[in-house]
Structures are given as structure tokens and as C-alpha cells.
Design an enzyme around this catalytic site. Structure first.
Site, short mmCIF file in Angstrom:
data_model
loop_
_atom_site.label_atom_id
_atom_site.label_comp_id
_atom_site.label_asym_id
_atom_site.label_seq_id
_atom_site.Cartn_x
_atom_site.Cartn_y
_atom_site.Cartn_z
N LYS A 290 -13.34 -0.71 5.70
CA LYS A 290 -13.89 -1.53 4.55
C LYS A 290 -14.84 -2.61 5.02
CE LYS A 290 -10.20 0.07 3.00
NZ LYS A 290 -9.57 0.38 1.56
N TRP B 86 0.98 -1.26 0.04
CA TRP B 86 0.16 0.08 -0.23
C TRP B 86 0.82 1.31 -0.12
CZ3 TRP B 86 -1.96 2.93 4.85
CH2 TRP B 86 -3.12 3.61 4.27
N ASP C 41 -1.07 -5.38 9.45
CA ASP C 41 -1.78 -4.52 9.08
C ASP C 41 -3.08 -5.41 8.38
OD1 ASP C 41 -3.41 -2.67 7.76
OD2 ASP C 41 -1.89 -1.89 6.20
N1 KET Z 1 -3.85 -0.57 5.07
C1 KET Z 1 -4.02 -1.17 3.82
C2 KET Z 1 -3.54 -2.24 3.38
C3 KET Z 1 -4.76 -0.36 3.06
O1 KET Z 1 -5.01 -0.69 1.72
C4 KET Z 1 -5.72 1.00 3.73
C5 KET Z 1 -6.34 1.69 2.81
C6 KET Z 1 -5.29 1.10 4.86
C7 KET Z 1 -4.54 0.51 5.76
C8 KET Z 1 -5.82 2.44 5.61
O2 KET Z 1 -7.35 2.22 5.50
P1 KET Z 1 -8.11 3.28 6.70
O3 KET Z 1 -9.16 4.11 5.72
O4 KET Z 1 -7.10 4.43 7.30
O5 KET Z 1 -8.61 2.51 7.66
N2 KET Z 1 -6.67 1.43 1.33
C9 KET Z 1 -7.43 2.09 0.38
C10 KET Z 1 -7.58 3.52 0.72
C11 KET Z 1 -6.52 4.36 0.87
O6 KET Z 1 -5.63 4.47 -0.01
O7 KET Z 1 -6.56 5.26 1.71
C12 KET Z 1 -6.77 1.89 -0.81
O8 KET Z 1 -5.68 1.38 -1.05
O9 KET Z 1 -7.54 2.30 -1.97
#
Ligand code: KET
Length: 408
Positions: free
Chosen positions: A254, A137, A218
């Protein structure tokens, strides 16, 4: 010019975020056929964001409960939420929880949990190098670097097989200095959709424990990979079952669709209850000057659902439906490309799991698809399967076919 008088006149414009910037570009496109497959956000068959029924129900209960107030939460957040989050990831019968060896603090979704965990490690852990998978990510290296850790990568994905480079994982972790931190995606690896098998996880665990490497999980997609919350937590649970230490960042963005509510948790599993309570005291010192204490609403939604067995069950049914819809999108996209005889092997679309397909399309092909077909995705060729629907699969298949045949 007045502009020159600004004390900020020399500020250089920063580029948009590689993932969230895709949505910015999408929003500016007037085309009625535009499709946003950039950010990992679930959409219904109608292409609309989804608020789970069980979440609506929990919110209604919260609103109707006139005894609820808006006082500050403690620095570590809502106690019920923290307990229930630990149970969700480690399992209801986890000995680590029963022995009070786990400290859990509510943080600002997955990102905030990673950041607090990283800041804590930078202050209190002896080894400051964190190994992250290649690729990972895009925000991981930024979060860890800003927290004061030094970021290195380990091989993870093999573009030739579009699968796991298991030898690469083992070789690189084996070469890491003893004590180094290792970032692991608990399930549904982003962006590749490629996870180790349970047997491979077990080998990774043995290697990491033998070298004293510290696992930092994560967990942003629990339930989204297989549709089962327990199955998707297995990687974490085998590490906790050996009695060793680990750090876990959880997100409800998610799996409960709580994206904008920013609900997550950081857990640190320790060897004893005494260490865990001292760790928690230091986590409070990280959090207090950063944002003081976390917001109450989202965590209350999660706690309301998780403490009620009927509501929890309803959640798992809705979660499974989201996971199943994504899996059916994989099949439909694969079938559509087969039907068009699109050059190349596309079987990875159905083999990869979780929210994303790592298509193998290059930046030039992605730019072509955006320009000619108004399809928005990250330049590394990742598409969010959760943004697709039966109605939009043919458009995407046309675009991929044209990109592959026009640009090879
Ligand atoms: N870890 C991973 C692996 C991840 O894909 C995301 C979000 C997050 C943490 C953080 O999510 P949060 O909303 O802080 O709980 N990924 C998607 C959104 C982004 O980039 O913020 C994405 O990869 O599209």
C-alpha cells in the site's frame, strides 16, 4: 461421462475469497457505473491504479544499470532492503538495530512475512496460541492456523460506539495465558479504522510485558494512517524501546503502491545479537523449502528509494498525497450523507483512519447496494476509501441513503 473418470471428480467447489472475490464479482459486472470499494487498493481521482513517480524513477534506474543481473538472492533476500526496512519501521536511531539485535528477512509482501513469522513461531516458540483482534483482516486466522498456531480472539471493536473497546482489549489480554502471541495492527486497523491512542498503546504494552505476551505486529499501512511514516510506527517503537522482544511483518503493497511486486519484510527483535543470528539461521530453514528465496525486482525498487535521501523524500510527499486524498474522501462522503439527511450518525466516517471505513452497514444492506447500485464492498460493511473519488462519492451516498432508508 468423462468427467466421472477424473481423479478429482469429487472436488467440492470452494467459495471465492471474501475480499479478493469482491473484485472477481466486480469484473463480471457490465454496468458502466460499477464501483469497486472491496479490496484495499489505492485509486486516483480518475479511478485508476497509481504507480508512484518515485517508483517509476527507481525502475528506470534499475533498467538502465547494465551491471545488474538476475542471479538468485540469498534465502533471506536483498541485504540493503532488509537493513533499510528495519530502519523504516524501528527508526534510524533504534538501539535494537545498532546493537544487532534485529534480524530482518525479505518475504513475499505482508502476507508472506506473516506466514514465515508464524511458521517460525510454531516451530520454535513455546506458546502456540495467537490472539487476534475481533474483527481483523480476514486472512489472519487462515495464515496462522495453517502455520500451526492456534487462533483465539480478543475484543477490539465496540459496534455501539464504533470505536475501540479498550476495556475489552485489556480484559482479554489479561486473561490470556502467559507467553501467548498477540497480533497487533501497527496502525490503521483493518477493517475498523480504529486505533488505540498512544496512551492506550502504552497501557497495552505494560500489560503485555507484565504477562510476557509476545507482540506480533502487522504493519501493512505505515504512512497511510497519518501520512507520516514515523507517527505510524510509534506503536511498534514503544514496544522496541523497552528492550523486549517482538515480531513485525511489513508490507510495501500500500504505502509504496507495490501490490503485485510482493515486497515485504519480517523482523524479529531479540534480546541479544547472538540470539538474533540464531533466529535468522532458523528463518532460513523455514524459507528455503517454502519458496527458496524471494524475488529481486520489488525489493530493489524499495532499496533504491530508501537509500537515496532525495528519492525517500519524494516518496514521503507522494505517500502523504495518497493519505490526504483518502482523508478528503472521508469528509466528502460524510458531507454528502449529512446533506441528504441520511438517518444515523455518520461521524465515524471522519473519525476512523487509514484505508477503510467500517460503515456499520449490514450484509443485507451491502447486498442491496451491490444489486441496485453496482457498488462492490465486503459483506461486513467495510469500504475502501482509497477506491472513492469526488466523482463517485454522490453515487455511494445515494446507495447508502437508499440502503439505510429501504432496509432500516
Ligand atoms: N495485513 C493487513 C492488515 C492487510 O490489510 C493486508 C492486505 C495484508 C496484511 C497483506 O497485504 P500484502 O498484499 O500481502 O502485503 N489487505 C488488503 C488486500 C488483501 O486482502 O489481500 C485488503 O484487506 O483489502
Amino acid at each position: 461421462m468423462a468427467n466421472l473418470d477424473s481423479v478429482f471428480a469429487n472436488i467440492v467447489r470452494a467459495p471465492e475469497d471474501p475480499i479478493l472475490g469482491v473484485t472477481v464479482a466486480y469484473n463480471k459486472d457490465p454496468s458502466p457505473n460499477k464501483l469497486n470499494l472491496g479490496v484495499g487498493a489505492y485509486r486516483t481521482e480518475e479511478g485508476k491504479p497509481l504507480v508512484l513517480n518515485v517508483v517509476r524513477r527507481a525502475e528506470q534506474m534499475l533498467v538502465n544499470d547494465k551491471s545488474r543481473v538476475k542471479e538468485y538472492l540469498p534465502i533471506v533476500g536483498l541485504a540493503d532492503f532488509n537493513k533499510l526496512s528495519a530502519k523504516l519501521i524501528f527508526g534510524a536511531d533504534s538501539p535494537a538495530i545498532q546493537e544487532n539485535r534485529v534480524t530482518t528477512v525479505q518475504c513475499l509482501s505482508g502476507t508472506g512475512s506473516l506466514r514465515v513469522g508464524a511458521e517460525f513461531l510454531a516451530r520454535h516458540y513455546h506458546e502456540h496460541t495467537i490472539y487476534i483482534p475481533l474483527p481483523t483482516w480476514g486472512n489472519h486466522p487462515k495464515v496462522f492456523t495453517l502455520a500451526g498456531l492456534s487462533v483465539k480472539t480478543y475484543r477490539y471493536y465496540n459496534p455501539a460506539t464504533r470505536g475501540l473497546d479498550f476495556e475489552g482489549v485489556l480484559d482479554d489480554l489479561n486473561a490470556a495465558p502467559s507467553g501467548a502471541i498477540v497480533l497487533l495492527h501497527a496502525c490503521a486497523h483493518n477493517p475498523t479504522g480504529v486505533d488505540p491512542t498512544l496512551e492506550q498503546w502504552e497501557q497495552i504494552r505494560q500489560l503485555m510485558r507484565s504477562k510476557g505476551l509476545l507482540p506480533f505486529f502487522d504493519s501493512a499501512y505505515q504512512g497511510f494512517a497519518s501520512g507520516s511514516l514515523d507517527a505510524d510506527a510509534q506503536s511498534v517503537r514503544i514496544f522496541v524501546a523497552d528492550g523486549g522482544e517482538c515480531v513485525v511483518a511489513q508490507s510495501y503493497a500500500k504505502n509504496m503502491g507495490l501490490y503485485g511486486e510482493r515486497v515485504g519484510a519480517l523482523s524479529i527483535v531479540c534480546r541479544s545479537a547472538d540470539v538474533a543470528s540464531r533466529v535468522e539461521s532458523q528463518l532460513k530453514l523455514v524459507i528455503r523449502p517454502m519458496y527458496s528465496n524471494p524475488p529481486i525486482h520489488g525489493a530493489s525498487i524499495v532499496a533504491t528509494i530508501l537509500k537515496d535521501s532525495n528519492m525517500s523524500h519524494e516518496w514521503t510527499v507522494e505517500l502523504k498525497a495518497m493519505a490526504d486524498r483518502i482523508i478528503s474522501m472521508r469528509q466528502q462522503l460524510f458531507d454528502a450523507l449529512q446533506a441528504k439527511d441520511t438517518p444515523g450518525d455518520w461521524s465515524h466516517i471522519v473519525k476512523q483512519i487509514g484505508m477503510f471505513t467500517f460503515t456499520g452497514l449490514n450484509a443485507e444492506q451491502v447486498a442491496f447496494m451491490t444489486r441496485e447500485y453496482h457498488i462492490y464492498m465486503t459483506s461486513d460493511g467495510r469500504i475502501s476509501m482509497a477506491g472513492l473519488s469526488s466523482g463517485t462519492v454522490p453515487h455511494l451516498a445515494d446507495a447508502i441513503h437508499a440502503a439505510v432508508t429501504t432496509l432500516g
